[in-house]
Design an enzyme around this catalytic site. Structure first.
Site, PDB file in Angstrom:
ATOM      1  N   SER A  58      37.108 -27.868  11.338  1.00  0.00           N
ATOM      2  CA  SER A  58      36.935 -27.900  12.789  1.00  0.00           C
ATOM      3  C   SER A  58      38.262 -27.821  13.537  1.00  0.00           C
ATOM      4  CB  SER A  58      36.190 -29.176  13.200  1.00  0.00           C
ATOM      5  OG  SER A  58      34.863 -29.140  12.715  1.00  0.00           O
ATOM      6  N   GLU A  60      40.665 -25.971  13.088  1.00  0.00           N
ATOM      7  CA  GLU A  60      41.101 -24.578  13.244  1.00  0.00           C
ATOM      8  C   GLU A  60      40.299 -23.815  14.300  1.00  0.00           C
ATOM      9  OE1 GLU A  60      42.733 -26.420  10.015  1.00  0.00           O
ATOM     10  OE2 GLU A  60      40.579 -26.016  10.033  1.00  0.00           O
ATOM     11  N   VAL A  82      32.396 -33.130  12.057  1.00  0.00           N
ATOM     12  CA  VAL A  82      33.394 -34.110  11.647  1.00  0.00           C
ATOM     13  C   VAL A  82      32.648 -35.430  11.473  1.00  0.00           C
ATOM     14  CG1 VAL A  82      35.604 -35.194  12.184  1.00  0.00           C
ATOM     15  CG2 VAL A  82      35.094 -32.911  13.105  1.00  0.00           C
ATOM     16  N   GLY A  86      37.079 -43.743   6.812  1.00  0.00           N
ATOM     17  CA  GLY A  86      37.697 -45.056   6.931  1.00  0.00           C
ATOM     18  C   GLY A  86      39.079 -45.057   7.543  1.00  0.00           C
ATOM     19  N   HIS A  89      41.808 -40.568  11.101  1.00  0.00           N
ATOM     20  CA  HIS A  89      41.765 -39.100  11.035  1.00  0.00           C
ATOM     21  C   HIS A  89      40.621 -38.537  11.886  1.00  0.00           C
ATOM     22  CE1 HIS A  89      42.329 -35.138   9.207  1.00  0.00           C
ATOM     23  NE2 HIS A  89      41.015 -35.088   9.008  1.00  0.00           N
ATOM     24  N   ARG A 128      20.935 -33.282  13.517  1.00  0.00           N
ATOM     25  CA  ARG A 128      21.294 -32.422  14.640  1.00  0.00           C
ATOM     26  C   ARG A 128      21.545 -30.980  14.213  1.00  0.00           C
ATOM     27  NH1 ARG A 128      22.307 -37.476  15.258  1.00  0.00           N
ATOM     28  NH2 ARG A 128      22.397 -38.462  17.290  1.00  0.00           N
TER      29      ARG A 128
END
Length: 161
Positions: A58, A60, A82, A86, A89, A128
């Site tokens: 994602s 990019e 995404v 943990g 990031h 989704r």
């Protein structure tokens, strides 16, 4: 359900628009659903020859969207997923992708449909993705939003009669 309150968009006479779909490659089952939904929406709108490009992740998406916006596309659809892990990031990627895609759209005047799922779990993403059993089809929704916005932009740029 996050789709509650979504608008019913009516989009017509858009078969001549040049549309590109950019899709990341992480989480292939989710991405396959998003891409299928996007391509189905384009076909339903009469846009039968979209450009489909794949990028690694994602993060990019914005740079490819920026290049395509400068190459005469009327609308761009960015698809990705995404999933929170943990570490921080997740937050950095989500913010960078969102800000980057908004920046492309605002700076170039080319609408970018936001089909990047930012989920806490894979189950949320699958729900989704527009696959069998999903409650939402975010690939389809992202195309509809981008194309509807392109149609609106076209209508305000045409001379008034």
């Amino acid at each position: 359900m996050s789709g509650k309150g979504a608008p019913e968009l009516s989009v017509r006479n858009v078969g001549d628009l040049r549309v590109a779909v950019i899709a990341s490659q992480w989480h292939d089952k989710v991405m396959d659903g998003l891409v299928d939904g996007a391509l189905r929406a384009l076909h339903e709108l009469g846009i039968d020859e979209p450009t489909l490009l794949r990028v690694p992740g994602s993060f990019e998406l914005p740079v490819v969207a920026k290049v395509l916006a400068g190459r005469g596309y009327d609308a761009i659809v960015a698809l990705g997923v995404v999933i929170r892990g943990g570490t921080p990031h997740f937050d950095y990627v989500c913010q960078g992708v969102t800000q980057g895609l908004v920046q492309v759209s605002v700076e170039t005047g080319v609408p970018v449909g936001f089909g990047v799922l930012t989920c806490d779990t894979e189950e949320q993403a699958l729900d989704r993705a527009g696959i069998e059993g999903s409650s939402e089809d975010k690939g389809h929704e992202a195309v509809t939003a981008a194309v509807a916005t392109a149609a609106t932009l076209r209508s305000v740029s045409e001379p008034w009669r």
